[in-house]
Design a protein around this motif. Sequence first.
Motif, mmCIF file in Angstrom:
data_model
loop_
_atom_site.group_PDB
_atom_site.id
_atom_site.type_symbol
_atom_site.label_atom_id
_atom_site.label_comp_id
_atom_site.label_asym_id
_atom_site.label_seq_id
_atom_site.Cartn_x
_atom_site.Cartn_y
_atom_site.Cartn_z
ATOM 1 N N UNK A 196 0.830 -1.197 0.000
ATOM 2 C CA UNK A 196 0.000 0.000 0.000
ATOM 3 C C UNK A 196 0.867 1.250 0.000
ATOM 4 N N UNK A 197 0.407 2.334 -0.650
ATOM 5 C CA UNK A 197 1.127 3.604 -0.540
ATOM 6 C C UNK A 197 0.950 4.201 0.851
ATOM 7 N N UNK A 198 1.816 5.133 1.195
ATOM 8 C CA UNK A 198 1.803 5.806 2.489
ATOM 9 C C UNK A 198 1.878 4.811 3.644
ATOM 10 N N UNK A 199 2.691 3.760 3.438
ATOM 11 C CA UNK A 199 2.862 2.721 4.468
ATOM 12 C C UNK A 199 4.234 2.771 5.117
ATOM 13 N N UNK A 200 5.197 3.477 4.502
ATOM 14 C CA UNK A 200 6.567 3.449 5.024
ATOM 15 C C UNK A 200 7.273 4.768 4.769
ATOM 16 N N UNK A 201 8.168 5.121 5.679
ATOM 17 C CA UNK A 201 9.038 6.278 5.486
ATOM 18 C C UNK A 201 10.287 6.104 6.344
ATOM 19 N N UNK A 202 11.296 6.952 6.100
ATOM 20 C CA UNK A 202 12.509 6.998 6.898
ATOM 21 C C UNK A 202 12.525 8.314 7.686
ATOM 22 N N UNK A 203 13.036 8.256 8.914
ATOM 23 C CA UNK A 203 13.057 9.442 9.765
ATOM 24 C C UNK A 203 14.427 9.564 10.424
ATOM 25 N N UNK A 204 14.925 10.781 10.539
ATOM 26 C CA UNK A 204 16.177 11.067 11.239
ATOM 27 C C UNK A 204 15.881 12.078 12.341
ATOM 28 N N UNK A 205 16.236 11.737 13.581
ATOM 29 C CA UNK A 205 16.108 12.645 14.715
ATOM 30 C C UNK A 205 17.519 13.078 15.136
ATOM 31 N N UNK A 206 17.799 14.377 15.095
ATOM 32 C CA UNK A 206 19.103 14.902 15.480
ATOM 33 C C UNK A 206 19.016 15.547 16.865
ATOM 34 N N UNK A 265 16.180 18.289 16.104
ATOM 35 C CA UNK A 265 15.648 18.458 14.754
ATOM 36 C C UNK A 265 15.235 17.102 14.196
ATOM 37 N N UNK A 266 14.110 17.067 13.474
ATOM 38 C CA UNK A 266 13.619 15.833 12.864
ATOM 39 C C UNK A 266 13.428 16.043 11.368
ATOM 40 N N UNK A 267 13.949 15.105 10.563
ATOM 41 C CA UNK A 267 13.791 15.154 9.114
ATOM 42 C C UNK A 267 13.165 13.852 8.651
ATOM 43 N N UNK A 268 12.313 13.933 7.627
ATOM 44 C CA UNK A 268 11.591 12.755 7.140
ATOM 45 C C UNK A 268 11.716 12.641 5.625
ATOM 46 N N UNK A 269 11.711 11.407 5.152
ATOM 47 C CA UNK A 269 11.555 11.183 3.722
ATOM 48 C C UNK A 269 10.079 11.339 3.383
ATOM 49 N N UNK A 296 18.470 13.174 3.383
ATOM 50 C CA UNK A 296 19.765 13.841 3.489
ATOM 51 C C UNK A 296 19.737 14.747 4.713
ATOM 52 N N UNK A 297 20.825 14.746 5.485
ATOM 53 C CA UNK A 297 20.857 15.635 6.639
ATOM 54 C C UNK A 297 22.271 16.131 6.904
ATOM 55 N N UNK A 298 22.344 17.333 7.489
ATOM 56 C CA UNK A 298 23.606 17.940 7.893
ATOM 57 C C UNK A 298 23.814 17.679 9.381
ATOM 58 N N UNK A 299 25.004 17.246 9.751
ATOM 59 C CA UNK A 299 25.260 17.008 11.169
ATOM 60 C C UNK A 299 25.354 18.313 11.950
ATOM 61 N N UNK A 300 25.753 19.417 11.273
ATOM 62 C CA UNK A 300 25.928 20.709 11.943
ATOM 63 C C UNK A 300 26.729 20.491 13.229
ATOM 64 N N UNK A 330 18.132 7.047 13.879
ATOM 65 C CA UNK A 330 17.573 6.683 12.581
ATOM 66 C C UNK A 330 16.382 5.763 12.797
ATOM 67 N N UNK A 331 15.304 6.021 12.082
ATOM 68 C CA UNK A 331 14.072 5.255 12.306
ATOM 69 C C UNK A 331 13.519 4.730 10.987
ATOM 70 N N UNK A 332 13.159 3.449 10.974
ATOM 71 C CA UNK A 332 12.361 2.854 9.910
ATOM 72 C C UNK A 332 10.920 2.893 10.402
#
Length: 270
Positions: free
Chosen positions: A197-207, A216-220, A233-237, A244-246
């Motif tokens: 199904x669409x809208x069933x999965x994404x990747x997430x990065x929590x900095x 900071x949180x970034x999502x695919x 893509x994320x900058x470590x700053x 990292x989250x599946x």
Amino acid sequence: MNWKTAFLTVVLLAAFSLFADDTDKRADELETVTLKTPGSVVKRSYSIRKGHPYAVSALVSSTQNEIAWFEVRLYDGAKQVDFFRSLRSSTNECRLDVVFNSGAADRAEVTFELIPDAMQPCSAVFKQYRFVRCEDTIVQPWSRRGGNRCRREINSKGEIILHPNGGKRNTGGTMTIIQQLLPGKKITFSADVEAKLPKAAMLVVHLSGSPDSKNKTLRSAWNNGQKERLSVDFETSNFSRATLELRCATGNKFKKHPVKFSNIQVTAIR
């Protein structure tokens, strides 16, 4: 090994090198622990070195879902100083693991448990059990769970499958942590995704861990098709830590549609 090389060689399923007395043993020589009575426990105790990373793992299956697990308790002398618990078992054999740093502890106690209210007949089997010290831990395995709304499975190919539990529309997932980010780097977190199904999965990065910036949180994007590659893509700053989250959707329409993540990579762009 420089920072970039370290990232390129990380294997996220089990991103640590193990060394211990059982390292050279074959899988069929490792210990198997079996529990057959509700409420039964089996314990193992180990002397450990302070301030070192360790891993506990086993291939686990049970006659009913979520009736067995193992716990790790750390002691400094007679005083308990920390506690960890694995995910719960399922009827499908999967690897459960706990990775931890001993900190101030000099002894670890591993307890295998079968819940007291399991329906008879019942049993749980922990195969290929090992307790080992880790070397150069950069990224922990995917042993952290985001909520309890999905079950995590790691198959023999190293692919991670998330099984949504249903209920109200929400999300669940499994996470891993990078503890040693260097400032001023650009990184890509990516994975191949298969979902019916669409809208069933994404990747997430929590900095997190920056002395002067908010977390900071970034999502695919959510997945669109049945097979595709997602990335963030994320900058470590000046952040020192990335989680990292599946992630999978867990509403009722997703309940019978597991999501598979494979070819998981963390690569330094610059």
